[in-house]
Design a protein around this motif. Structure first.
Motif, PDB file in Angstrom:
ATOM      1  N   ASP A  22       0.838  -1.198   0.000  1.00  0.00           N
ATOM      2  CA  ASP A  22       0.000   0.000   0.000  1.00  0.00           C
ATOM      3  C   ASP A  22       0.884   1.263   0.000  1.00  0.00           C
ATOM      4  OD1 ASP A  22      -3.049   0.873   0.889  1.00  0.00           O
ATOM      5  OD2 ASP A  22      -1.492   2.285   1.497  1.00  0.00           O
ATOM      6  N   LYS A  23       0.652   2.093  -1.015  1.00  0.00           N
ATOM      7  CA  LYS A  23       1.511   3.264  -1.214  1.00  0.00           C
ATOM      8  C   LYS A  23       1.382   4.242  -0.048  1.00  0.00           C
ATOM      9  CE  LYS A  23       0.555   5.971  -4.933  1.00  0.00           C
ATOM     10  NZ  LYS A  23       0.496   7.401  -4.589  1.00  0.00           N
ATOM     11  N   SER A  24       0.165   4.486   0.404  1.00  0.00           N
ATOM     12  CA  SER A  24      -0.035   5.455   1.491  1.00  0.00           C
ATOM     13  C   SER A  24       0.610   4.965   2.779  1.00  0.00           C
ATOM     14  CB  SER A  24      -1.536   5.665   1.742  1.00  0.00           C
ATOM     15  OG  SER A  24      -2.110   6.355   0.679  1.00  0.00           O
ATOM     16  N   GLY A  96       2.744  13.629  -4.662  1.00  0.00           N
ATOM     17  CA  GLY A  96       2.144  14.649  -3.799  1.00  0.00           C
ATOM     18  C   GLY A  96       2.234  14.257  -2.332  1.00  0.00           C
ATOM     19  N   THR A  97       2.090  12.965  -2.047  1.00  0.00           N
ATOM     20  CA  THR A  97       2.134  12.531  -0.644  1.00  0.00           C
ATOM     21  C   THR A  97       3.527  12.769  -0.066  1.00  0.00           C
ATOM     22  OG1 THR A  97       0.567  10.812  -1.296  1.00  0.00           O
ATOM     23  CG2 THR A  97       1.462  10.657   0.910  1.00  0.00           C
ATOM     24  N   THR A  98       4.569  12.482  -0.851  1.00  0.00           N
ATOM     25  CA  THR A  98       5.930  12.739  -0.360  1.00  0.00           C
ATOM     26  C   THR A  98       6.075  14.217  -0.015  1.00  0.00           C
ATOM     27  OG1 THR A  98       6.756  11.017  -1.838  1.00  0.00           O
ATOM     28  CG2 THR A  98       8.395  12.542  -0.945  1.00  0.00           C
ATOM     29  N   ALA A 351     -14.634  16.993  -7.054  1.00  0.00           N
ATOM     30  CA  ALA A 351     -13.865  18.064  -7.699  1.00  0.00           C
ATOM     31  C   ALA A 351     -12.365  17.923  -7.430  1.00  0.00           C
ATOM     32  CB  ALA A 351     -14.362  19.422  -7.207  1.00  0.00           C
ATOM     33  N   GLU A 352     -11.994  17.271  -6.328  1.00  0.00           N
ATOM     34  CA  GLU A 352     -10.569  17.073  -6.016  1.00  0.00           C
ATOM     35  C   GLU A 352      -9.833  16.340  -7.141  1.00  0.00           C
ATOM     36  OE1 GLU A 352      -8.165  17.568  -3.141  1.00  0.00           O
ATOM     37  OE2 GLU A 352      -9.459  19.256  -3.515  1.00  0.00           O
ATOM     38  N   LEU A 353     -10.593  15.566  -7.927  1.00  0.00           N
ATOM     39  CA  LEU A 353      -9.964  14.828  -9.037  1.00  0.00           C
ATOM     40  C   LEU A 353      -9.255  15.763 -10.005  1.00  0.00           C
ATOM     41  CD1 LEU A 353     -12.712  12.220  -9.967  1.00  0.00           C
ATOM     42  CD2 LEU A 353     -10.598  11.825  -8.712  1.00  0.00           C
ATOM     43  N   VAL A 355      -7.288  18.111  -9.326  1.00  0.00           N
ATOM     44  CA  VAL A 355      -5.932  18.500  -8.891  1.00  0.00           C
ATOM     45  C   VAL A 355      -5.114  17.284  -8.450  1.00  0.00           C
ATOM     46  CG1 VAL A 355      -6.406  20.914  -8.356  1.00  0.00           C
ATOM     47  CG2 VAL A 355      -6.850  19.185  -6.605  1.00  0.00           C
ATOM     48  N   LYS A 356      -5.391  16.142  -9.055  1.00  0.00           N
ATOM     49  CA  LYS A 356      -4.564  14.955  -8.791  1.00  0.00           C
ATOM     50  C   LYS A 356      -3.402  14.945  -9.798  1.00  0.00           C
ATOM     51  CE  LYS A 356      -6.969  13.331  -5.357  1.00  0.00           C
ATOM     52  NZ  LYS A 356      -6.428  13.328  -4.004  1.00  0.00           N
ATOM     53  N   GLU A 357      -2.821  13.775 -10.062  1.00  0.00           N
ATOM     54  CA  GLU A 357      -1.649  13.698 -10.942  1.00  0.00           C
ATOM     55  C   GLU A 357      -1.951  14.268 -12.332  1.00  0.00           C
ATOM     56  OE1 GLU A 357      -2.502  11.729  -8.546  1.00  0.00           O
ATOM     57  OE2 GLU A 357      -0.937  10.310  -7.958  1.00  0.00           O
TER      58      GLU A 357
HETATM   59  C1  S3P Z   1      -3.097  10.174  -0.019  1.00  0.00           C
HETATM   60  C2  S3P Z   1      -4.199  10.980   0.135  1.00  0.00           C
HETATM   61  C3  S3P Z   1      -5.103  11.340  -0.966  1.00  0.00           C
HETATM   62  C4  S3P Z   1      -4.909  10.431  -2.177  1.00  0.00           C
HETATM   63  C5  S3P Z   1      -3.456  10.234  -2.492  1.00  0.00           C
HETATM   64  C6  S3P Z   1      -2.740   9.589  -1.314  1.00  0.00           C
HETATM   65  C7  S3P Z   1      -2.283   9.865   1.165  1.00  0.00           C
HETATM   66  O1  S3P Z   1      -4.867  12.673  -1.370  1.00  0.00           O
HETATM   67  O2  S3P Z   1      -5.593  10.940  -3.292  1.00  0.00           O
HETATM   68  O3  S3P Z   1      -3.293   9.407  -3.627  1.00  0.00           O
HETATM   69  O4  S3P Z   1      -1.488   8.900   1.141  1.00  0.00           O
HETATM   70  O5  S3P Z   1      -2.418  10.576   2.169  1.00  0.00           O
HETATM   71  P1  S3P Z   1      -5.471  13.950  -0.557  1.00  0.00           P
HETATM   72  O6  S3P Z   1      -4.836  14.017   0.757  1.00  0.00           O
HETATM   73  O7  S3P Z   1      -5.125  15.129  -1.416  1.00  0.00           O
HETATM   74  O8  S3P Z   1      -6.934  13.724  -0.443  1.00  0.00           O
END
Ligand code: S3P
Length: 453
Positions: A22-24, A96-98, A351-353, A355-357
């Motif tokens: 799991d990446k998170s 973004g998480t990093t 709507a958050e979609l 501002v994703k990758e």
């Molecule tokens: C993540 C939180 C989410 C998710 C991202 C991973 C995390 O983003 O979309 O892929 O590991 O905390 P947001 O915190 O912007 O909702």
């Protein structure tokens, strides 16, 4: 940049496969191991590039990291105050998480760090994390975003926090639910003598809370409120020893493929199904999807188990509210499922979609149309008219550098009337480096065209 060339499925997908760690959870485990006391051991199947960006950041901050065997990390924790100034800007890649989680830790350091990212990450909004960190006394600056008033983007310059200042306590209401911002505040809260309170409109993924609590940090949650009150805490994080569960977000692509390819039977082993991540299950159940969950216990307060999936006659659904929040990374693959469901699916509150990758609403609409699926973009989602009774049109689509778009398009391609091409597919390694090998092992025919311009 390689392309994927995917043949329409002619045989069932069949087999039992693992997915990447799991990446998170891995991001959090790596970061906490870096500021823990002692040597941590983190095991997990195939690390993606995002997690490697977090590892690289730790190394740059003076933490010893070894990888004695594939899938095993040994991290020499420096304790809360042992990180050292990096010699150069830290590259967070596409992750973004990093960038956002690291900002929480770096805000409390007595040195300056510059965080940079790739073209996509350099466009993503960072004021959402900078603002609350500033409110608690941190110094954090970014580049003004020419497209959005009041917004900043990377490069971020963070710190130094000059002695005798310390970060102060904070009570913060997040305007948008975000686990990354919440986690940055909780991580910075480890360095503040006073309490950190974070509230969000909906509960976002809670891996940070679960992990901190398992490590003895005094943290409490009540609904969508989290409190970290360090009074009475030793200030020491013990070393971690953890086998990270499989990634539910990666598993979702396989779960979806099994719904769509006739006579398939797919098992995905040891998947983490933390309830803040299982919106995909509820959405799929509502679409009459066919899958079963076989529980296998818990790892560091995270429930895990095997998922068994088979084909289904899907019906359209409405996906919004807290289901959308708990499946935010799975919306691209839910769009692919909607394309094969009877009726019109509505996705809203998402709507958050944008501002994703990538702008996942615009890009997914482009992909669906290329496969001959009618859809309508909305500000916060879209309408998708399912086309389940005849194959989709074979298509050539671009991933726009977004791993989840590339994988959703590859799953759609299994249902097309000829070979399809997903351009710019190297990004899949961000989260699922063995995606192609896994689908092939299940019986799909996919080639990687390395020669693609
Ligand atoms: C993540 C939180 C989410 C998710 C991202 C991973 C995390 O983003 O979309 O892929 O590991 O905390 P947001 O915190 O912007 O909702």
């Amino acid at each position: 940049m390689p392309d994927l060339v995917i043949q329409p499925s002619v045989r069932p997908l069949f087999g039992s496969v693992p997915v990447p760690a799991d990446k998170s959870i891995t991001h959090r485990a790596i970061l906490l191991a870096g500021i823990a006391s002692g040597r941590s051991r983190i095991r997990g199947n195939t690390l993606g590039e995002d997690n490697r960006a977090t590892l690289g950041a730790l190394r740059a901050l003076g933490v010893g990291v070894e990888e004695p065997t594939p899938g095993e990390l040994l991290i020499e924790g420096k304790g809360l105050s042992g990180l050292t100034a990096p010699a150069a800007p830290i590259d967070c890649g596409n992750s973004g998480t990093t960038m956002r989680l690291l900002a929480g830790i770096l805000a409390a350091q007595p040195f300056t760090t510059i965080l940079v990212g790739d073209a996509s990450l350099s466009k993503r909004p960072m004021e959402r994390v900078a603002k609350p960190l500033r409110l608690r006394g941190a110094r954090i600056e970014g580049r003004l975003d020419p497209r959005r008033v009041g917004e900043i983007t990377a490069p971020l310059e963070i710190g130094p926090l000059r002695p005798p200042h310390a970060l102060c306590g904070i009570e913060y209401d997040q305007p948008v639910a975000s686990a990354q911002v919440k986690s940055a505040l909780l991580l910075s809260g480890l360095y503040a003598p006073d309490a950190t309170y974070v509230r969000e409109p909906l509960v976002s993924r809670d891996h940070t809370e679960r992990m901190l609590s398992a490590l003895g940090v005094p943290i409490r949650t009540a609904g969508s409120m989290v409190e970290l009150d360090p009074s009475g805490w030793s200030g020491e994080i013990p070393a971690l020893d953890l086998e990270v569960p499989g990634d539910i977000s990666a598993a979702s692509f396989l779960l979806a493929a099994a719904q769509l390819v006739p006579e398939s039977r797919v098992t995905v082993r040891r998947v983490g199904w933390n309830p803040t991540r299982t919106g995909i299950f509820e959405a799929l159940r509502d679409m009459d999807g066919v899958f079963a969950m076989e529980a296998k216990g818990e790892v560091m307060a995270e429930p895990i188990g095997d998922l068994h999936a088979s084909p289904a006659t899907l019906r359209a659904s409405r996906i919004g509210g807290e289901i959308a929040a708990r499946s935010i990374d799975e919306i691209p693959i839910l769009c692919a499922l909607a394309a094969r469901a009877h009726g019109v699916t509505e996705i809203y509150d998402a709507a958050e979609l944008r501002v994703k990758e990538s702008d996942r609403i615009a890009v997914m609409a482009e992909v669906l149309r290329a496969f001959g699926v009618r859809c309508e973009e909305r500000r916060d989602g879209m309408l998708i008219e399912g086309r389940p009774d005849r194959p989709l049109d074979a298509a050539g689509v671009s991933s726009h550098g977004d791993h989840r778009i590339a994988m959703a398009a590859a799953v759609l391609a299994l249902c097309a009337d000829g070979p399809s091409r997903v351009r710019d597919a190297a990004c899949i390694a961000t989260s699922f480096p063995r995606f192609v090998g896994t689908l092939r092992a299940l019986g799909a025919t996919i080639e990687v065209d390395e020669g693609a311009p």
